[in-house]
Design a protein around this motif. Structure first.
Motif, PDB file in Angstrom:
ATOM      1  N   GLY A 132      -3.025   4.898  -0.534  1.00  0.00           N
ATOM      2  CA  GLY A 132      -4.098   3.911  -0.555  1.00  0.00           C
ATOM      3  C   GLY A 132      -4.025   2.961  -1.729  1.00  0.00           C
ATOM      4  O   GLY A 132      -4.579   1.860  -1.679  1.00  0.00           O
ATOM      5  N   ASP A 133      -3.350   3.382  -2.806  1.00  0.00           N
ATOM      6  CA  ASP A 133      -3.159   2.491  -3.953  1.00  0.00           C
ATOM      7  C   ASP A 133      -2.168   1.392  -3.582  1.00  0.00           C
ATOM      8  O   ASP A 133      -1.424   1.507  -2.610  1.00  0.00           O
ATOM      9  CB  ASP A 133      -2.623   3.258  -5.162  1.00  0.00           C
ATOM     10  CG  ASP A 133      -3.641   4.216  -5.759  1.00  0.00           C
ATOM     11  OD1 ASP A 133      -4.842   4.049  -5.473  1.00  0.00           O
ATOM     12  OD2 ASP A 133      -3.224   5.135  -6.500  1.00  0.00           O
ATOM     13  N   THR A 152       0.836  -1.197   0.000  1.00  0.00           N
ATOM     14  CA  THR A 152       0.000   0.000   0.000  1.00  0.00           C
ATOM     15  C   THR A 152       0.874   1.251   0.000  1.00  0.00           C
ATOM     16  O   THR A 152       1.842   1.348   0.755  1.00  0.00           O
ATOM     17  CB  THR A 152      -0.915   0.020   1.239  1.00  0.00           C
ATOM     18  OG1 THR A 152      -1.740  -1.146   1.216  1.00  0.00           O
ATOM     19  CG2 THR A 152      -1.797   1.257   1.254  1.00  0.00           C
TER      20      THR A 152
END
Length: 378
Positions: free
Chosen positions: A212-213, A16
């Motif tokens: 968050g990716d 993340t």
């Protein structure tokens, strides 16, 4: 019961993204980012000096442009590089290399296009001409120069090779940042053959990853780039531009582990106003007496100043550090900077060690053999 394969190069970890920030300012000739990943639950471990492998995705705009030139349907079914069924668009974004050109790619393309000119280039075996054509071009350029019309998506993906991971020197200490790994990356952008081009992985991180990716990563051990086992030994580090990355990690580790050896860092970039990467951290270490910092701002004056010039200017002190057992490290461009730094190092040894250039070169070679002179160059 089968045991899950541990995360590594063959099974990258979906890390993340914690943060992405630019660390060069507006107007800088360089675009440098600092990106942080969360390794929690991965089982991945690293030490300072290691690299992180990142498996990028191709720019969707580039992929769409290529598909349009091929006259194929983006949603047509094919297989990715691992043999899994998927759409052509997803396969080209996530799985295949569509930017790297070489003789093998040109040969397969010539067979599909039936173009006599391209076939003649391949058949010539002229490495220089082939390399000259491939330089600065990707498959969109190739499709513009030599159009092909594939019957189906699989005809095209069959000529492609798997996307390769990119390795980046780790810019963090696991002691200072448990469960995290940080990178310092220069975003590559250039114009060539009438089109704007982008570095595949650098702009993947700079443009398309946000907190968050997830990105696929693994640790690449670099046993030939290590801090001295004796933490009382001084270290001299030379890392202009993104060559700062492993030395931020080194310094974080030395500070976190209370190493008693002195630290000296030679940094360089174009302008102080826009290009002082990690200014707050480096300045704090200097103010605390933990670091000697010499910086070459190459374009802040009429004549260009680079790290190798500072090394020769500070030669007398540098020689004393070497006599005190210092390790000497270099990170960055292999083709010019690293060679110029080595020349400067030999000159320093010759002048202040009262040696001939031949004897100084042998001294530096001995430093390398004893692992007191280590390089992480690319």
């Amino acid at each position: 019961m089968t045991t899950a394969e541990p995360y590594g190069k063959k099974n990258p970890f979906p890390a993340t993204v914690l943060s992405v920030k630019h660390i060069t300012g507006e107007g800088s000739p360089k675009e440098t980012i600092h990106i942080e990943f969360d390794l929690t639950g991965s089982g991945l471990e690293y030490v300072v000096g290691d690299a992180l492998g990142v498996l990028p995705c191709n720019d969707p705009i580039l992929v769409d442009g290529l598909i349009a030139r091929l006259g194929l349907n983006a949603d047509s079914e094919t297989t990715d590089a691992n043999g899994n069924r998927c759409t052509l668009r997803n396969a080209l974004i996530e799985s295949y290399d569509i930017t790297g050109l070489n003789k093998a790619v040109l040969s397969k393309w010539a067979a599909l296009s039936g173009n006599a000119e391209l076939q003649a280039l391949v058949d010539s075996g002229d490495k220089e001409k082939i390399a000259d054509y491939c330089w600065g071009r990707d498959m969109v350029d190739l499709a513009d120069d030599y159009p092909i019309h594939c019957q189906n998506a699989s005809d095209f993906t069959a000529i492609l090779k798997k996307m390769a991971p990119r390795l980046y020197s780790i810019a963090s200490s696991p002691t200072a940042h448990p469960g995290q790994v940080h990178l310092c990356v220069g975003a590559v952008r250039y114009e060539s053959h009438g089109r704007k081009h982008k570095g595949v992985c650098s702009t993947y991180m700079a443009d398309r990853l946000s907190p968050g990716d997830k990105a696929l990563v693994f640790v690449h051990n670099n046993k030939n780039f290590r801090l001295p086992e004796d933490s009382s030994k001084p270290v001299i580090m030379v890392g202009p531009g993104t060559g700062v990355a492993p030395f931020r990690a080194f310094l974080e580790e030395r500070v976190a582990s209370c190493a008693t050896g002195a630290n000296w860092f030679f940094f360089g970039n174009p302008y102080r106003a826009t290009d002082f990467c990690y200014e707050e951290e480096l300045t704090d270490w200097v103010n605390r007496g933990l670091l000697r910092l010499d910086i070459a701002w190459s374009r802040d004056q009429d004549h260009k100043v680079y790290v190798q010039h500072l090394i020769e200017r500070e030669g007398e002190t540098l020689w004393k550090w070497l006599q005190d057992g210092a390790n000497f490290y270099v990170c960055g461009d292999a083709s010019r900077m690293a060679k110029d730094v080595e020349t400067a190092l030999v000159n320093v040894v010759a002048k202040w060690g009262n040696m001939s250039l031949e004897a100084a070169a042998a001294y530096v070679a001995d430093l390398r053999k004893s692992k007191r002179y280590q390089r992480d160059v690319y």
